[in-house]
Motif scaffolding. Structure first.
Motif, PDB file in Angstrom:
ATOM      1  N   SER A   1       8.770 -21.112   0.298  1.00  0.00           N
ATOM      2  CA  SER A   1       8.327 -21.210  -1.101  1.00  0.00           C
ATOM      3  C   SER A   1       7.590 -22.514  -1.387  1.00  0.00           C
ATOM      4  N   GLY A   2       7.909 -23.574  -0.675  1.00  0.00           N
ATOM      5  CA  GLY A   2       7.222 -24.845  -0.884  1.00  0.00           C
ATOM      6  C   GLY A   2       5.872 -24.920  -0.197  1.00  0.00           C
ATOM      7  N   HIS A   3       5.544 -23.921   0.598  1.00  0.00           N
ATOM      8  CA  HIS A   3       4.314 -23.950   1.383  1.00  0.00           C
ATOM      9  C   HIS A   3       3.383 -22.777   1.114  1.00  0.00           C
ATOM     10  N   LEU A   4       3.944 -21.638   0.691  1.00  0.00           N
ATOM     11  CA  LEU A   4       3.143 -20.441   0.481  1.00  0.00           C
ATOM     12  C   LEU A   4       3.308 -19.930  -0.941  1.00  0.00           C
ATOM     13  N   THR A   5       2.213 -19.476  -1.525  1.00  0.00           N
ATOM     14  CA  THR A   5       2.265 -18.874  -2.849  1.00  0.00           C
ATOM     15  C   THR A   5       2.701 -17.417  -2.736  1.00  0.00           C
ATOM     16  N   LYS A   6       2.992 -16.810  -3.845  1.00  0.00           N
ATOM     17  CA  LYS A   6       3.316 -15.381  -3.882  1.00  0.00           C
ATOM     18  C   LYS A   6       2.145 -14.575  -3.323  1.00  0.00           C
ATOM     19  N   GLU A   7       0.938 -14.980  -3.672  1.00  0.00           N
ATOM     20  CA  GLU A   7      -0.252 -14.297  -3.174  1.00  0.00           C
ATOM     21  C   GLU A   7      -0.351 -14.416  -1.650  1.00  0.00           C
ATOM     22  N   ASP A   8      -0.002 -15.591  -1.111  1.00  0.00           N
ATOM     23  CA  ASP A   8      -0.009 -15.774   0.343  1.00  0.00           C
ATOM     24  C   ASP A   8       0.966 -14.822   1.024  1.00  0.00           C
ATOM     25  N   THR A   9       2.191 -14.775   0.514  1.00  0.00           N
ATOM     26  CA  THR A   9       3.201 -13.935   1.160  1.00  0.00           C
ATOM     27  C   THR A   9       2.901 -12.451   0.971  1.00  0.00           C
ATOM     28  N   ASP A  10       2.268 -12.093  -0.149  1.00  0.00           N
ATOM     29  CA  ASP A  10       1.829 -10.706  -0.326  1.00  0.00           C
ATOM     30  C   ASP A  10       0.778 -10.341   0.726  1.00  0.00           C
ATOM     31  N   ALA A  11      -0.137 -11.265   0.987  1.00  0.00           N
ATOM     32  CA  ALA A  11      -1.187 -11.026   1.979  1.00  0.00           C
ATOM     33  C   ALA A  11      -0.589 -10.920   3.382  1.00  0.00           C
ATOM     34  N   ILE A  12       0.389 -11.746   3.688  1.00  0.00           N
ATOM     35  CA  ILE A  12       1.040 -11.683   5.001  1.00  0.00           C
ATOM     36  C   ILE A  12       1.770 -10.356   5.164  1.00  0.00           C
ATOM     37  N   ARG A  13       2.467  -9.932   4.116  1.00  0.00           N
ATOM     38  CA  ARG A  13       3.186  -8.640   4.170  1.00  0.00           C
ATOM     39  C   ARG A  13       2.192  -7.500   4.387  1.00  0.00           C
ATOM     40  N   ALA A  14       1.069  -7.528   3.676  1.00  0.00           N
ATOM     41  CA  ALA A  14       0.049  -6.485   3.841  1.00  0.00           C
ATOM     42  C   ALA A  14      -0.472  -6.472   5.278  1.00  0.00           C
ATOM     43  N   TYR A  15      -0.647  -7.651   5.863  1.00  0.00           N
ATOM     44  CA  TYR A  15      -1.102  -7.743   7.247  1.00  0.00           C
ATOM     45  C   TYR A  15      -0.070  -7.147   8.200  1.00  0.00           C
ATOM     46  N   VAL A  16       1.197  -7.466   8.003  1.00  0.00           N
ATOM     47  CA  VAL A  16       2.268  -6.938   8.855  1.00  0.00           C
ATOM     48  C   VAL A  16       2.272  -5.410   8.810  1.00  0.00           C
ATOM     49  N   ILE A  17       2.166  -4.860   7.605  1.00  0.00           N
ATOM     50  CA  ILE A  17       2.168  -3.402   7.456  1.00  0.00           C
ATOM     51  C   ILE A  17       0.913  -2.793   8.087  1.00  0.00           C
ATOM     52  N   GLN A  18      -0.232  -3.434   7.882  1.00  0.00           N
ATOM     53  CA  GLN A  18      -1.480  -2.953   8.487  1.00  0.00           C
ATOM     54  C   GLN A  18      -1.374  -2.945  10.012  1.00  0.00           C
ATOM     55  N   GLN A  19      -0.828  -3.991  10.581  1.00  0.00           N
ATOM     56  CA  GLN A  19      -0.684  -4.072  12.030  1.00  0.00           C
ATOM     57  C   GLN A  19       0.301  -3.029  12.557  1.00  0.00           C
ATOM     58  N   ALA A  20       1.331  -2.743  11.782  1.00  0.00           N
ATOM     59  CA  ALA A  20       2.288  -1.714  12.182  1.00  0.00           C
ATOM     60  C   ALA A  20       1.601  -0.354  12.264  1.00  0.00           C
ATOM     61  N   TRP A  21       0.787  -0.024  11.263  1.00  0.00           N
ATOM     62  CA  TRP A  21       0.072   1.260  11.289  1.00  0.00           C
ATOM     63  C   TRP A  21      -0.984   1.283  12.384  1.00  0.00           C
ATOM     64  N   LEU A  22      -1.604   0.147  12.665  1.00  0.00           N
ATOM     65  CA  LEU A  22      -2.567   0.073  13.752  1.00  0.00           C
ATOM     66  C   LEU A  22      -1.882   0.343  15.094  1.00  0.00           C
ATOM     67  N   ALA A  23      -0.684  -0.187  15.275  1.00  0.00           N
ATOM     68  CA  ALA A  23       0.077   0.063  16.499  1.00  0.00           C
ATOM     69  C   ALA A  23       0.395   1.558  16.643  1.00  0.00           C
ATOM     70  N   VAL A  24       0.701   2.211  15.529  1.00  0.00           N
ATOM     71  CA  VAL A  24       0.942   3.662  15.557  1.00  0.00           C
ATOM     72  C   VAL A  24      -0.351   4.381  15.956  1.00  0.00           C
ATOM     73  N   ALA A  25      -1.443   4.016  15.325  1.00  0.00           N
ATOM     74  CA  ALA A  25      -2.732   4.664  15.613  1.00  0.00           C
ATOM     75  C   ALA A  25      -3.155   4.490  17.068  1.00  0.00           C
ATOM     76  N   ASN A  26      -2.793   3.352  17.646  1.00  0.00           N
ATOM     77  CA  ASN A  26      -3.163   3.069  19.042  1.00  0.00           C
ATOM     78  C   ASN A  26      -2.158   3.621  20.046  1.00  0.00           C
ATOM     79  N   GLY A  27      -1.104   4.247  19.546  1.00  0.00           N
ATOM     80  CA  GLY A  27      -0.101   4.810  20.437  1.00  0.00           C
ATOM     81  C   GLY A  27       0.904   3.806  20.977  1.00  0.00           C
ATOM     82  N   ASN A  28       0.958   2.632  20.363  1.00  0.00           N
ATOM     83  CA  ASN A  28       1.851   1.574  20.825  1.00  0.00           C
ATOM     84  C   ASN A  28       3.158   1.513  20.064  1.00  0.00           C
TER      85      ASN A  28
END
Length: 70
Positions: free
Chosen positions: A36-63
């Motif tokens: 919380s002292g280093h990242l804003t809510k917007e930062d952590t929202d963006a990181i969460r979106a990236y994590v979810i995007q990468q998870a779906w990419l792994a599914v799409a790639n068969g990984n």
């Protein structure tokens, strides 16, 4: 590459749980510091979106399987 355990965790599935774990330090006993002292809510929202995007990419790639193993 994301840890397979984090691809479909209950924490990444819930915005509130994500904020509590990443920003507020709810997982400090498990070794994760609070950002919380280093990242804003917007930062952590963006990181969460990236994590979810990468998870779906792994599914799409068969990984990885989609939630529920499908």
């Amino acid at each position: 590459m994301l840890s397979p355990a984090r691809r479909w965790s209950a924490i990444s599935a819930s915005e509130q749980a994500w904020d509590q774990g990443v920003r507020e330090g709810a997982l400090q006993k498990q070794g994760m510091v609070a950002f919380s002292g280093h990242l804003t809510k917007e930062d952590t929202d963006a990181i969460r979106a990236y994590v979810i995007q990468q998870a779906w990419l792994a599914v799409a790639n068969g990984n990885a399987l989609a939630p529920g193993g499908n």
